[in-house]
Design a protein around this motif. Structure first.
Motif, PDB file in Angstrom:
ATOM      1  N   ARG A 170     -20.422   0.974   3.470  1.00  0.00           N
ATOM      2  CA  ARG A 170     -19.977   1.604   4.714  1.00  0.00           C
ATOM      3  C   ARG A 170     -19.277   0.612   5.636  1.00  0.00           C
ATOM      4  NH1 ARG A 170     -24.598   4.357   7.946  1.00  0.00           N
ATOM      5  NH2 ARG A 170     -25.040   4.899   5.804  1.00  0.00           N
ATOM      6  N   VAL A 171     -19.834  -0.583   5.753  1.00  0.00           N
ATOM      7  CA  VAL A 171     -19.254  -1.599   6.639  1.00  0.00           C
ATOM      8  C   VAL A 171     -17.888  -2.047   6.121  1.00  0.00           C
ATOM      9  CG1 VAL A 171     -19.576  -3.921   7.561  1.00  0.00           C
ATOM     10  CG2 VAL A 171     -21.518  -2.367   7.409  1.00  0.00           C
ATOM     11  N   ASN A 172     -17.757  -2.223   4.823  1.00  0.00           N
ATOM     12  CA  ASN A 172     -16.492  -2.638   4.234  1.00  0.00           C
ATOM     13  C   ASN A 172     -15.412  -1.585   4.484  1.00  0.00           C
ATOM     14  OD1 ASN A 172     -14.745  -4.298   2.717  1.00  0.00           O
ATOM     15  ND2 ASN A 172     -15.087  -3.004   0.925  1.00  0.00           N
ATOM     16  N   ILE A 173     -15.745  -0.329   4.278  1.00  0.00           N
ATOM     17  CA  ILE A 173     -14.778   0.739   4.502  1.00  0.00           C
ATOM     18  C   ILE A 173     -14.403   0.822   5.974  1.00  0.00           C
ATOM     19  CG2 ILE A 173     -14.456   3.238   4.414  1.00  0.00           C
ATOM     20  CD1 ILE A 173     -16.060   3.208   1.804  1.00  0.00           C
ATOM     21  N   LEU A 174     -15.365   0.657   6.863  1.00  0.00           N
ATOM     22  CA  LEU A 174     -15.085   0.688   8.297  1.00  0.00           C
ATOM     23  C   LEU A 174     -14.161  -0.462   8.702  1.00  0.00           C
ATOM     24  CD1 LEU A 174     -15.655   1.979  11.069  1.00  0.00           C
ATOM     25  CD2 LEU A 174     -17.548   0.377  11.284  1.00  0.00           C
ATOM     26  N   MET A 209      -6.572  -1.072  -0.191  1.00  0.00           N
ATOM     27  CA  MET A 209      -7.477  -2.180   0.103  1.00  0.00           C
ATOM     28  C   MET A 209      -8.917  -1.855  -0.289  1.00  0.00           C
ATOM     29  SD  MET A 209      -6.029  -4.880   1.225  1.00  0.00           S
ATOM     30  CE  MET A 209      -4.532  -4.700   0.288  1.00  0.00           C
ATOM     31  N   VAL A 210      -9.339  -0.618  -0.063  1.00  0.00           N
ATOM     32  CA  VAL A 210     -10.696  -0.219  -0.466  1.00  0.00           C
ATOM     33  C   VAL A 210     -10.810  -0.266  -1.983  1.00  0.00           C
ATOM     34  CG1 VAL A 210     -12.323   1.708  -0.540  1.00  0.00           C
ATOM     35  CG2 VAL A 210     -11.202   1.132   1.605  1.00  0.00           C
ATOM     36  N   TRP A 211      -9.806   0.247  -2.680  1.00  0.00           N
ATOM     37  CA  TRP A 211      -9.842   0.251  -4.140  1.00  0.00           C
ATOM     38  C   TRP A 211      -9.781  -1.166  -4.687  1.00  0.00           C
ATOM     39  CZ3 TRP A 211      -6.081  -1.159  -7.806  1.00  0.00           C
ATOM     40  CH2 TRP A 211      -6.397  -0.807  -9.119  1.00  0.00           C
ATOM     41  N   TRP A 212      -8.948  -1.999  -4.088  1.00  0.00           N
ATOM     42  CA  TRP A 212      -8.776  -3.365  -4.567  1.00  0.00           C
ATOM     43  C   TRP A 212     -10.030  -4.203  -4.336  1.00  0.00           C
ATOM     44  CZ3 TRP A 212      -7.937  -8.154  -1.877  1.00  0.00           C
ATOM     45  CH2 TRP A 212      -7.504  -9.185  -2.702  1.00  0.00           C
TER      46      TRP A 212
END
Length: 70
Positions: free
Chosen positions: A31-35, A22-25
């Protein structure tokens, strides 16, 4: 190895792979997106664990000795 240990380990692997995908896509490494994706990954991993724990015993072949009452 305990019977549920493989299921728990596979749920952790599923969580890591799902979150990484999901992070790669998404393409955004904020930081907020990864969290947020990590939190969603934990929820998805837990849901997968509960679904497999519910489904796996129902899909097994019955033993030769028949079902035992607890």
């Amino acid at each position: 190895m305990y019977p549920t240990a493989r299921l728990k380990l596979s749920a952790v692997v599923f969580t890591v792979l799902w979150t990484g995908w999901m992070v790669w896509w998404s393409g955004s490494f904020d930081r907020v997106n990864i969290l947020m994706l990590a939190i969603c990954g934990v929820v998805a991993g837990y849901a997968w664990y509960r679904a497999m724990r519910w489904r796996l015993p129902r899909g097994r072949v019955p033993s030769r000795h028949g079902a035992r009452d607890p």
